[in-house]
Design an enzyme around this catalytic site. Structure first.
Site, mmCIF file in Angstrom:
data_model
loop_
_atom_site.group_PDB
_atom_site.id
_atom_site.type_symbol
_atom_site.label_atom_id
_atom_site.label_comp_id
_atom_site.label_asym_id
_atom_site.label_seq_id
_atom_site.Cartn_x
_atom_site.Cartn_y
_atom_site.Cartn_z
ATOM 1 N N HIS A 58 0.848 -1.193 0.000
ATOM 2 C CA HIS A 58 0.000 0.000 0.000
ATOM 3 C C HIS A 58 0.883 1.243 0.000
ATOM 4 C CE1 HIS A 58 0.435 -0.797 4.478
ATOM 5 N NE2 HIS A 58 0.987 0.397 4.313
HETATM 6 C C1 T46 Z 1 2.612 0.572 7.004
HETATM 7 C C2 T46 Z 1 3.378 -0.663 7.200
HETATM 8 C C3 T46 Z 1 4.847 -0.426 7.302
HETATM 9 C C4 T46 Z 1 -4.742 -0.594 13.209
HETATM 10 O O1 T46 Z 1 -5.906 -0.768 13.616
HETATM 11 N N1 T46 Z 1 -3.959 0.378 13.760
HETATM 12 C C5 T46 Z 1 -2.677 0.593 13.357
HETATM 13 O O2 T46 Z 1 -2.001 1.502 13.899
HETATM 14 C C6 T46 Z 1 -2.136 -0.224 12.309
HETATM 15 C C7 T46 Z 1 -0.708 -0.007 11.837
HETATM 16 C C8 T46 Z 1 -2.925 -1.193 11.770
HETATM 17 N N2 T46 Z 1 -4.207 -1.378 12.221
HETATM 18 C C9 T46 Z 1 -5.028 -2.441 11.618
HETATM 19 C C10 T46 Z 1 -5.398 -2.245 10.177
HETATM 20 C C11 T46 Z 1 -5.543 -3.661 9.655
HETATM 21 O O3 T46 Z 1 -6.836 -4.122 9.921
HETATM 22 O O4 T46 Z 1 -4.275 -3.647 11.672
HETATM 23 C C12 T46 Z 1 -4.561 -4.444 10.532
HETATM 24 C C13 T46 Z 1 -3.269 -4.796 9.815
HETATM 25 O O5 T46 Z 1 -2.736 -3.605 9.214
HETATM 26 P P1 T46 Z 1 -2.065 -3.621 7.782
HETATM 27 O O6 T46 Z 1 -2.636 -4.679 6.935
HETATM 28 O O7 T46 Z 1 -2.110 -2.214 7.250
HETATM 29 O O8 T46 Z 1 -0.563 -4.008 8.181
HETATM 30 P P2 T46 Z 1 0.732 -3.879 7.245
HETATM 31 O O9 T46 Z 1 1.832 -4.601 7.938
HETATM 32 O O10 T46 Z 1 0.433 -4.271 5.856
HETATM 33 O O11 T46 Z 1 1.070 -2.295 7.241
HETATM 34 C C14 T46 Z 1 1.541 -1.677 8.410
HETATM 35 C C15 T46 Z 1 0.849 -0.306 8.561
HETATM 36 O O12 T46 Z 1 -0.568 -0.505 8.592
HETATM 37 C C16 T46 Z 1 1.183 0.619 7.420
HETATM 38 O O13 T46 Z 1 0.785 1.938 7.739
HETATM 39 O O14 T46 Z 1 3.058 1.513 6.365
HETATM 40 O O15 T46 Z 1 2.944 -1.463 8.325
#
Ligand code: T46
Length: 141
Positions: A58
Site C-alpha cells: 500500500h
Molecule cells: C505501514 C506498514 C509499514 C490498526 O488498527 N492500527 C494501526 O495503527 C495499524 C498499523 C494497523 N491497524 C489495523 C489495520 C488492519 O486491519 O491492523 C490491521 C493490519 O494492518 P495492515 O494490513 O495495514 O498491516 P501492514 O503490515 O500491511 O502495514 C503496516 C501499517 O498498517 C502501514 O501503515 O506503512 O505497516
C-alpha cells in the site's frame, strides 16, 4: 546499505552506544534523526519465513513513517511509481523513511524478524491506498 534511488524515501542512521557485553543502545529523536513528531508507534512480530507472507502492499496519502528492523531481517520493496528498489533491512541502527505516496511492501522475514515503525499520525484507514492502479492514478493527479 546501498544508495536509495527511489524518491520520497531515505536512510536514517541512528546513534548507537555500544556497551561491550552489556549490549547496544540506539537512539531516535524527533526533530533530529526522525523528521517529524511521532504520534504513533507500532511493531510487527511473529513473522514466518514463507513466500506467501507479505505485508504492506500500500501507500499512504499523507502519513510519514520510519521503519526499522530491530531483530532478524526482511526485504523492503519501494516503488515511487517510476523507480523501484529492494532494500535488505537487517541492521537495527538503520531506518528507512517512508514518505507519503510511496508504495511499500515487506517480505522475506527471517530470524524472528521484528519491525518497529514510528508514524507521524494516528491510524486512519482513509489515508491508505491499497490498490496499485489507484496508487498510480493518485500520484499522477
Ligand atoms: C505501514 C506498514 C509499514 C490498526 O488498527 N492500527 C494501526 O495503527 C495499524 C498499523 C494497523 N491497524 C489495523 C489495520 C488492519 O486491519 O491492523 C490491521 C493490519 O494492518 P495492515 O494490513 O495495514 O498491516 P501492514 O503490515 O500491511 O502495514 C503496516 C501499517 O498498517 C502501514 O501503515 O506503512 O505497516
Amino acid at each position: 546499505m546501498e544508495e536509495i534511488k527511489v524518491k520520497k524515501t531515505g536512510i536514517i542512521k541512528l546513534q548507537s552506544i555500544k556497551d561491550g557485553f552489556d549490549g547496544v543502545l540506539s537512539i531516535a529523536e524527533c526533530g533530529r534523526q526522525i523528521p517529524f513528531d511521532v504520534k504513533r508507534t507500532y511493531y510487527i512480530y511473529n513473522l514466518i519465513n514463507h513466500r506467501d507472507v507479505i505485508r504492506g502492499k500500500h501507500a499512504h496519502k499523507s502519513l510519514k513513517q520510519v521503519i526499522f528492523c530491530i531483530n532478524g531481517s526482511f526485504v523492503l520493496s519501494l516503488d515511487d511509481g517510476t523507480n523501484k528498489q529492494e532494500i535488505v533491512m537487517d541492521d537495527p541502527t538503520v531506518g528507512v523513511y517512508l514518505g507519503p505516496e510511496l508504495w511499500h511492501t515487506m517480505t522475506n522475514f527471517k530470524n524472528n524478524c521484528i519491525m518497529l515503525v514510528l508514524a507521524s499520525d494516528w491510524y486512519n484507514e482513509s489515508d491508505y491506498i491499497r490498490d496499485y492502479e489507484e496508487f498510480l492514478q493518485y500520484i499522477k493527479r
